[in-house]
Design an enzyme around this catalytic site. Structure first.
Site, PDB file in Angstrom:
ATOM      1  N   GLY A   1       2.585   0.245   7.674  1.00 42.47           N
ATOM      2  CA  GLY A   1       1.843  -0.279   6.540  1.00 42.47           C
ATOM      3  C   GLY A   1       2.714  -0.275   5.288  1.00 42.47           C
ATOM      4  CB  CYS A   2       3.057  -2.670   2.495  1.00 37.50           C
ATOM      5  SG  CYS A   2       1.331  -2.932   2.013  1.00 37.50           S
TER       6      CYS A   2
END
Length: 348
Positions: free
Chosen positions: A152-153
């Site tokens: 995930g960013c």
């Protein structure tokens, strides 16, 4: 050898960024671009992708995605697992890369608590720079793998900021407080009133407040891999008026007696041999990594010597999503890890 790649979710931000990077990759060729409800040519939805503008969008069906060496799934959370299983029934040798969260979490209870649906099996986590206290490195785990879960960013930004302190013994990973400034592309392309320009311009909007954001168990999982005891953390992302980018400010309690040199040494040594994650003197800005597969990290001991503050800047669509996925895929295919990826940002 040319490797054929199909991309699902080609009209979304993540799928579009994958295609942008694939256009410059010498060993990968796009064989099909797929979408859900969108129809027509890709150029209608991704006008900046001139190389693929005339490609006809195909439906997101297993039979189409399976007709390739690699299938990259840029689908909403909870949608990848089912189609991935169908792809493997048709083509067991297909390498799968999930840009969503379906296969990131190792603990099924974490998934069920934060996503509310039955958990699926974890895949190899697509963060080569993940620090691991035990066993093979994450880079070694990715070599030859056939199933990749892209990180995930937001989780990537906080992990890069915090893991050197954990791995270096400066903290046990508890009591961490993270506040992130996040560009609007991190919220996806869905047409929602709070994502409209008239609402976004001139405003900062917190979301996932109070321990509810779904990246929390992923971050905790990463910091435990580095040797910490992290079970949760205070984590608050804030949408700010920029198209892309994340600037994570992470406050970390440190053990008594920690010095400024200890902090510098821990962060420098953690990233000394990394091409895409770099420790910098001073503090990075989000604009310095725009368009690049680069994470810049700065850290300083607080004046009271009870905490350190680490700041990480990434482009949420590149190092935060598509670039990380391609970096991991390179390792899986036995290609040089940096193939098709750049470290230079775009300015101004």
């Amino acid at each position: 050898m040319t490797v054929n790649v199909s991309v699902a979710g080609a009209t979304g931000y993540a799928g579009g960024e994958v295609l942008r990077l694939l256009a410059g990759h010498p060993g990968l060729t796009v064989s099909s671009v797929c979408a859900g409800s969108s129809q027509g040519k890709l150029g209608q939805f991704q006008p900046h992708l001139r190389q693929y503008a005339d490609r006809e969008l195909e439906p997101t069906e297993p039979r189409i995605l399976a007709d390739s060496d690699v299938a990259i799934l840029g689908l909403p959370h909870g949608k990848s697992a089912e189609i991935a299983a169908a792809i493997l029934e048709l083509n067991p040798s297909c390498i799968l890369v999930d840009l969503g969260a379906d296969h990131r979490l190792e603990n099924p209870q974490d998934w069920e608590d934060f996503y509310g649906t039955p958990a699926t099996d974890p895949w190899t986590y697509g963060m080569p720079e993940l620090l691991r206290a035990n066993g093979p490195s994450q880079r070694e785990n990715l070599v030859g793998t056939r199933h990749i879960a892209a990180p995930g960013c937001n989780a990537s930004a906080v992990t890069f900021a915090a893991q050197p302190a954990v791995a270096g013994g400066l903290t046990d990973g508890s009591g961490i407080v993270a506040t992130l400034a996040v560009g609007y592309s991190g919220a996806g392309k869905a047409l929602k009133s709070h994502l409209m320009a008239s609402e976004a311009f001139g405003s900062a909007v917190p979301y996932g407040v109070g321990g509810t954001h779904r990246h929390i168990p992923e971050i905790a999982q990463n910091l435990r891999a580095a040797g910490g005891v992290t079970s949760t953390l205070s984590f608050t992302p804030v949408l700010v008026p920029m198209a892309r980018g994340i600037l994570a400010t992470v406050s970390i309690p440190v053990t008594a007696g920690t010095t400024a040199d200890d902090v510098t040494d821990a962060y420098r040594s953690a990233y000394a041999d990394e091409k895409f994650v770099t420790y910098v003197d001073g503090f990075p800005t989000s604009s310095s990594v725009t368009g690049a597969n680069t994470a810049l990290v700065g850290a300083v001991l607080d004046r009271n010597r009870e905490r350190l503050t680490a700041i990480c800047a990434i482009d949420n669509l590149v190092k935060g999503t598509a670039g990380a996925a391609l970096q991991a895929l390179n390792l899986a295919l036995g290609l040089p890890e940096d193939t098709g990826l750049i470290v230079n940002g775009v300015a101004p």
